[in-house]
Design an enzyme around this catalytic site. Structure first.
Site, PDB file in Angstrom:
ATOM      1  N   ILE A 183       5.688 -25.532 -51.480  1.00 20.99           N
ATOM      2  CA  ILE A 183       4.747 -26.599 -51.149  1.00 20.99           C
ATOM      3  C   ILE A 183       4.561 -26.549 -49.639  1.00 20.99           C
ATOM      4  CG2 ILE A 183       6.615 -28.340 -51.165  1.00 20.99           C
ATOM      5  CD1 ILE A 183       4.433 -30.358 -52.074  1.00 20.99           C
ATOM      6  N   ALA A 184       3.344 -26.629 -49.181  1.00 20.15           N
ATOM      7  CA  ALA A 184       3.110 -26.486 -47.737  1.00 20.15           C
ATOM      8  C   ALA A 184       1.861 -27.254 -47.318  1.00 20.15           C
ATOM      9  CB  ALA A 184       2.948 -25.015 -47.369  1.00 20.15           C
ATOM     10  N   GLU A 195      14.382 -24.582 -54.662  1.00 21.30           N
ATOM     11  CA  GLU A 195      15.300 -24.139 -53.606  1.00 21.30           C
ATOM     12  C   GLU A 195      14.667 -24.478 -52.268  1.00 21.30           C
ATOM     13  OE1 GLU A 195      14.309 -21.627 -55.828  1.00 21.30           O
ATOM     14  OE2 GLU A 195      16.126 -21.424 -57.034  1.00 21.30           O
ATOM     15  N   ASN A 255      15.846 -27.210 -43.512  1.00 18.52           N
ATOM     16  CA  ASN A 255      14.499 -27.758 -43.627  1.00 18.52           C
ATOM     17  C   ASN A 255      14.542 -29.274 -43.901  1.00 18.52           C
ATOM     18  OD1 ASN A 255      11.799 -28.255 -44.036  1.00 18.52           O
ATOM     19  ND2 ASN A 255      11.453 -26.440 -45.288  1.00 18.52           N
ATOM     20  N   TYR A 285      11.739 -34.203 -50.768  1.00 17.66           N
ATOM     21  CA  TYR A 285      12.234 -34.067 -52.140  1.00 17.66           C
ATOM     22  C   TYR A 285      13.150 -35.239 -52.514  1.00 17.66           C
ATOM     23  CZ  TYR A 285      10.507 -29.315 -51.383  1.00 17.66           C
ATOM     24  OH  TYR A 285       9.710 -28.229 -51.089  1.00 17.66           O
TER      25      TYR A 285
HETATM   26  C1  LIG Z   1       7.577 -30.323 -45.828  1.00 16.31           C
HETATM   27  C2  LIG Z   1       6.068 -30.547 -45.710  1.00 16.31           C
HETATM   28  C3  LIG Z   1       5.402 -29.915 -46.942  1.00 16.31           C
HETATM   29  C4  LIG Z   1       5.776 -32.046 -45.681  1.00 16.31           C
HETATM   30  O1  LIG Z   1       4.372 -32.233 -45.691  1.00 16.31           O
HETATM   31  P1  LIG Z   1       3.662 -33.571 -45.140  1.00 16.31           P
HETATM   32  O2  LIG Z   1       2.303 -33.635 -45.756  1.00 16.31           O
HETATM   33  O3  LIG Z   1       3.737 -33.609 -43.661  1.00 16.31           O
HETATM   34  O4  LIG Z   1       4.595 -34.717 -45.744  1.00 16.31           O
HETATM   35  P2  LIG Z   1       4.176 -36.229 -46.052  1.00 16.31           P
HETATM   36  O5  LIG Z   1       3.338 -36.762 -44.950  1.00 16.31           O
HETATM   37  O6  LIG Z   1       3.610 -36.305 -47.436  1.00 16.31           O
HETATM   38  O7  LIG Z   1       5.591 -36.935 -45.977  1.00 16.31           O
HETATM   39  C5  LIG Z   1       6.285 -37.345 -47.157  1.00 16.31           C
HETATM   40  C6  LIG Z   1       7.764 -37.504 -46.837  1.00 16.31           C
HETATM   41  O8  LIG Z   1       8.309 -36.227 -46.484  1.00 16.31           O
HETATM   42  C7  LIG Z   1       9.332 -36.407 -45.485  1.00 16.31           C
HETATM   43  N1  LIG Z   1       8.909 -35.759 -44.256  1.00 16.31           N
HETATM   44  C8  LIG Z   1       7.736 -35.111 -44.017  1.00 16.31           C
HETATM   45  N2  LIG Z   1       7.740 -34.575 -42.774  1.00 16.31           N
HETATM   46  C9  LIG Z   1       8.926 -34.896 -42.225  1.00 16.31           C
HETATM   47  C10 LIG Z   1       9.512 -34.614 -40.951  1.00 16.31           C
HETATM   48  N3  LIG Z   1       8.883 -33.895 -40.024  1.00 16.31           N
HETATM   49  N4  LIG Z   1      10.755 -35.074 -40.719  1.00 16.31           N
HETATM   50  C11 LIG Z   1      11.432 -35.796 -41.647  1.00 16.31           C
HETATM   51  N5  LIG Z   1      10.913 -36.111 -42.877  1.00 16.31           N
HETATM   52  C12 LIG Z   1       9.678 -35.655 -43.150  1.00 16.31           C
HETATM   53  C13 LIG Z   1       9.466 -37.904 -45.293  1.00 16.31           C
HETATM   54  O9  LIG Z   1      10.401 -38.373 -46.245  1.00 16.31           O
HETATM   55  C14 LIG Z   1       8.080 -38.386 -45.660  1.00 16.31           C
HETATM   56  O10 LIG Z   1       8.083 -39.736 -46.071  1.00 16.31           O
HETATM   57  P3  LIG Z   1       7.798 -40.889 -44.951  1.00 16.31           P
HETATM   58  O11 LIG Z   1       6.452 -40.597 -44.395  1.00 16.31           O
HETATM   59  O12 LIG Z   1       7.841 -42.159 -45.749  1.00 16.31           O
HETATM   60  O13 LIG Z   1       8.892 -40.762 -43.927  1.00 16.31           O
HETATM   61  C15 LIG Z   1       5.495 -29.918 -44.395  1.00 16.31           C
HETATM   62  O14 LIG Z   1       6.295 -30.314 -43.314  1.00 16.31           O
HETATM   63  C16 LIG Z   1       5.390 -28.403 -44.410  1.00 16.31           C
HETATM   64  O15 LIG Z   1       4.390 -27.835 -44.863  1.00 16.31           O
HETATM   65  N6  LIG Z   1       6.440 -27.719 -43.888  1.00 16.31           N
HETATM   66  C17 LIG Z   1       6.400 -26.251 -43.799  1.00 16.31           C
HETATM   67  C18 LIG Z   1       6.481 -25.610 -45.167  1.00 16.31           C
HETATM   68  C19 LIG Z   1       7.778 -25.938 -45.863  1.00 16.31           C
HETATM   69  O16 LIG Z   1       8.827 -25.896 -45.260  1.00 16.31           O
HETATM   70  N7  LIG Z   1       7.688 -26.222 -47.179  1.00 16.31           N
HETATM   71  C20 LIG Z   1       8.829 -26.500 -48.004  1.00 16.31           C
HETATM   72  C21 LIG Z   1       9.306 -25.246 -48.617  1.00 16.31           C
HETATM   73  S1  LIG Z   1      10.712 -25.544 -49.671  1.00 16.31           S
END
Ligand SMILES: CC(C)(COP(=O)(O)OP(=O)(O)OC[C@H]1O[C@@H](n2cnc3c(N)ncnc32)[C@H](O)[C@@H]1OP(=O)(O)O)[C@@H](O)C(=O)NCCC(=O)NCCS
Length: 152
Positions: A72-73, A106, A111, A118
Site C-alpha cells: 500500500i503506498a 509484512e 516503518n 495497520y
Molecule cells: C504508510 C503510508 C501508506 C500512509 O499513507 P497516508 O495516506 O499518509 O496515511 P493516512 O493519512 O491515511 O494516515 C492513516 C494513519 O496512518 C498512520 N500514519 C500515517 N503516516 C504516518 C506517519 N508519518 N507517522 C506516524 N503514523 C502515520 C497514522 O496512524 C494515521 O492516522 P492518524 O492520521 O489518525 O494519526 C505512506 O506513508 C506511504 O506510502 N509510505 C511509503 C510506502 C510504504 O511504506 N508502504 C507500506 C508498505 S508495508
C-alpha cells in the site's frame, strides 16, 4: 478533497509504476504490476484517485479465506490526508465480502508510519521474518487482523 477508490486498470500501469519507483527502494516492475491485473480473480489491486490523478494504490490477494495485503503506498506530497485509510477501508471490506477469516501483511520493522496505520485498523504483531528485505536485510514484522465472527 474527494478521494475515489476503484480497481486498478491496465491503463493505470504507467502511472502506478512511476509512483512505485518514486516510493520504494526495490520497486515492483511493470510486469509484476500487470501480472496482478491479469489474475484479477485472486488479485485485487486498487488505486486512490484525487482530481483524476493516482495519489495512492494497493495490491492485495485473496486465497481461500486469507486476505494478504502485499503493498500500500501514497504519493509523497499527498500523505497524511487519510488516503491510505480510504484504501485500507476498501481492502478490509473486500475481505469481509469474500468471507475472509483474517488479513495479514509484512512490514519493515522500521516503518513506523505503516505500522501505525495497520494498528489503527486492528492489526497486531504475529511474528517476524528475519532478514526478509534483500536490499538491507531488514526484518519484516508479520501483522494479522482477524475478522469478527470468524474462527481463529
Ligand atoms: C504508510 C503510508 C501508506 C500512509 O499513507 P497516508 O495516506 O499518509 O496515511 P493516512 O493519512 O491515511 O494516515 C492513516 C494513519 O496512518 C498512520 N500514519 C500515517 N503516516 C504516518 C506517519 N508519518 N507517522 C506516524 N503514523 C502515520 C497514522 O496512524 C494515521 O492516522 P492518524 O492520521 O489518525 O494519526 C505512506 O506513508 C506511504 O506510502 N509510505 C511509503 C510506502 C510504504 O511504506 N508502504 C507500506 C508498505 S508495508
Amino acid at each position: 478533497m474527494k478521494v475515489i477508490i476503484r480497481r486498478m486498470r491496465f491503463s493505470d500501469v504507467e502511472e502506478v509504476s512511476t509512483l512505485e519507483k518514486e516510493i520504494f527502494s526495490n520497486p515492483w516492475s511493470k510486469y509484476s504490476i500487470m501480472q496482478n491485473l491479469f489474475h484479477s480473480d485472486v488479485c485485487f489491486s486498487f488505486v486512490a484517485e484525487v482530481d483524476k490523478k493516482i495519489a495512492g494504490y494497493a495490491f492485495t490477494w485473496i486465497v481461500r479465506d486469507e486476505l494478504h495485503i502485499g503493498n500500500i503506498a501514497v504519493k509523497k506530497e499527498m500523505r497524511r490526508k487519510k488516503i491510505a485509510e480510504s484504501l485500507m477501508k476498501k481492502i478490509i471490506e473486500k475481505g469481509r465480502i469474500y468471507g475472509c477469516s483474517y488479513a495479514y501483511l509484512e512490514v519493515r520493522k522500521s516503518n513506523e508510519a505503516a505500522i501505525s496505520l495497520y494498528k489503527k485498523f486492528g492489526f497486531v504483531k504475529n511474528g517476524v521474518r528475519k532478514r526478509y528485505y534483500p536490499d538491507n536485510n531488514e526484518d519484516a514484522i508479520i501483522m494479522f487482523k482477524y475478522y469478527k465472527n470468524k474462527k481463529k
